[in-house]
Design an enzyme around this catalytic site. Structure first.
Site, mmCIF file in Angstrom:
data_model
loop_
_atom_site.group_PDB
_atom_site.id
_atom_site.type_symbol
_atom_site.label_atom_id
_atom_site.label_comp_id
_atom_site.label_asym_id
_atom_site.label_seq_id
_atom_site.Cartn_x
_atom_site.Cartn_y
_atom_site.Cartn_z
ATOM 1 N N ASP A 107 2.595 3.417 4.172
ATOM 2 C CA ASP A 107 2.694 4.194 2.969
ATOM 3 C C ASP A 107 3.848 3.676 2.122
ATOM 4 O O ASP A 107 5.112 3.253 2.369
ATOM 5 C CB ASP A 107 3.478 5.702 3.203
ATOM 6 C CG ASP A 107 3.389 6.784 2.153
ATOM 7 O OD1 ASP A 107 2.799 6.444 1.057
ATOM 8 O OD2 ASP A 107 4.139 7.779 2.075
ATOM 9 N N ASP A 286 -1.999 0.293 -7.752
ATOM 10 C CA ASP A 286 -1.771 1.390 -6.758
ATOM 11 C C ASP A 286 -2.871 1.584 -5.628
ATOM 12 O O ASP A 286 -4.101 1.654 -5.784
ATOM 13 C CB ASP A 286 -1.712 3.005 -7.502
ATOM 14 C CG ASP A 286 -1.638 3.970 -6.460
ATOM 15 O OD1 ASP A 286 -0.619 3.763 -5.435
ATOM 16 O OD2 ASP A 286 -2.185 4.806 -6.503
#
Length: 414
Positions: A107, A286
């Site tokens: 993450d 992203d």
């Protein structure tokens, strides 16, 4: 251009789509985009350096130093993390001496490393409980437990001594994994461990312990040909030359907000020989966004130029075979270098159509509507669909993003 630090510090990982149906993927991507547009949860290098500056300024009064940024990071629904991404990445991480392997989600939007959601923690001779409680809330899901320090082995050349980890006693909404490997900026750990001090991340400790010379992460994919395929590689502190074709182009983080708060860059986007879609536009790179999102006006221009129609069942643009035969490349001008996204790279892998509720053999495009017009300060998101064809370097130390061609840039696997 910049000299390369080439080291064998790579971590293979597996990419997996969440949400299943294409409509869910589009909805997740667009909801995530709205959080970025709102400036929630800053986690790019600008946020990192600002947090470091504030900590120095406040001489350790951590709560005051980071209260502004932590306010954006804390509450449920306010974060931008692995739980609201439509694509997730997992890897096997060793913890303990000798190491026990755990399957952890990677993450970039959170910074605590923890385990115990699936396989339970097995203490060894290197395990030490600090007795402190740990609680982290994500966009959806959470965990509560106890802080330990332990030896963490990401790869044979990436061994971290005395890494803070959370050992979960209760978790919510984490299935199929054992926990999370948090590689976001350290300020996001503020207030997660009792005592409130920030907790050094795995990247912080690799840097502090001299294992890597730069706080950077490089990411390589090969195009997906199946679900749950280990087609990714993350390199800490350098570049894997075998995954790069040609030079890496480095560009500074854009100065335009809100893109500047993340891994934001400026780029021009042109379809074919001369249809300009975006010019000097700020946006972000992203890994947690599946598709390639562009501002509504640019998306409409792309749809018109390609002749694509909106497929009502999937929410994706679709092309006929004859339209696909005429599809032209998209050209991304980043830092003066032109990167070509070929026609094949613009379509969803046809072998995976059934996995998103699509029709077998139908041609779906991976460009989708960001949900707002250009000029908002965030006009595109170069997501997973883009990153599968290009090498990317996220360099916190030098506040820059690197992009390069790969051996798969021109692949015809879709």
């Amino acid at each position: 251009m910049q000299s390369r630090v080439v080291i064998n510090s790579s971590l293979p990982f597996t990419a997996r789509l969440k949400g299943g149906h294409a409509r869910d993927i589009v909805a997740r991507d667009q909801a995530r985009a709205q959080k970025f547009l709102a400036g929630l949860h800053p986690h790019g290098p600008v946020a990192f350096h600002e947090a470091r500056r504030r900590r120095r300024h406040h001489h350790g009064h951590h709560g005051q130093a980071l209260s502004d940024m932590s306010a954006a990071a804390g509450g449920t629904g306010k974060s931008i993390d692995v739980t609201d991404a439509a694509v997730e990445y997992s890897t096997s991480v060793g913890v303990g001496t000798p190491p026990t392997q755990y399957n952890l989600l990677i993450d970039t939007g959170s910074s605590n490393t923890w385990l115990g959601a699936g396989k339970k923690y097995a203490p060894t001779s290197s395990s030490h409980s600090t007795g402190k409680s740990v609680t982290v809330s994500y966009g959806t899901g959470s965990f509560t437990g106890t802080e330990y320090t332990d030896t963490v082995t990401l790869a044979p050349s990436l061994v971290i001594q005395n890494q803070s980890i959370g050992v979960a006693s209760s978790t919510q909404d984490f299935s199929d994994v054992d926990g999370i490997l948090g590689i976001g900026p350290v300020d996001l750990t503020e207030g997660t461990v009792s005592g409130n001090a920030p907790v050094p991340t795995v990247t912080d400790n690799l840097y502090a312990q001299g294992t890597i010379a730069t706080e950077s992460i490089s990411i390589s994919f090969s195009p997906s040909t199946g679900t749950d395929v280990a087609n990714g590689e993350m390199t800490f502190g350098g570049v894997d030359d075998s995954k790069v074709a040609g030079d890496i182009t480095y560009v500074p983080i854009t100065s335009t907000a809100p893109a500047s708060q993340y891994w934001g860059i400026d780029q021009d986007l042109t379809y074919g020989e001369g249809t300009s879609l975006l010019s000097g536009a700020p946006g972000i790179v992203d890994t947690g966004t599946t598709l390639l999102l562009i501002a509504t006006d640019a998306f409409q221009a792309y749809q018109k130029a390609t002749g694509a129609t909106m497929d009502q069942s999937t929410g994706l643009l679709s092309l006929t075979e004859s339209q696909f035969d005429k599809l032209q490349s998209l050209y991304f001008n980043i830092g003066g270098t032109t990167f070509e996204l070929t026609p094949n790279a613009q379509i969803w892998p046809r072998s995976l159509n059934s996995s998103i509720g699509g029709q077998e053999g139908k041609i779906y495009l991976v460009l989708s509507d960001l949900g707002s017009n250009s000029g908002s300060g965030l006009d595109f998101i170069d997501g997973f669909a883009f990153l599968q064809r290009f090498y990317s370097v996220f360099d916190t130390t030098n506040s820059q993003v690197g992009i390069a061609n790969t051996p798969w840039t021109d692949a015809t696997t879709n």
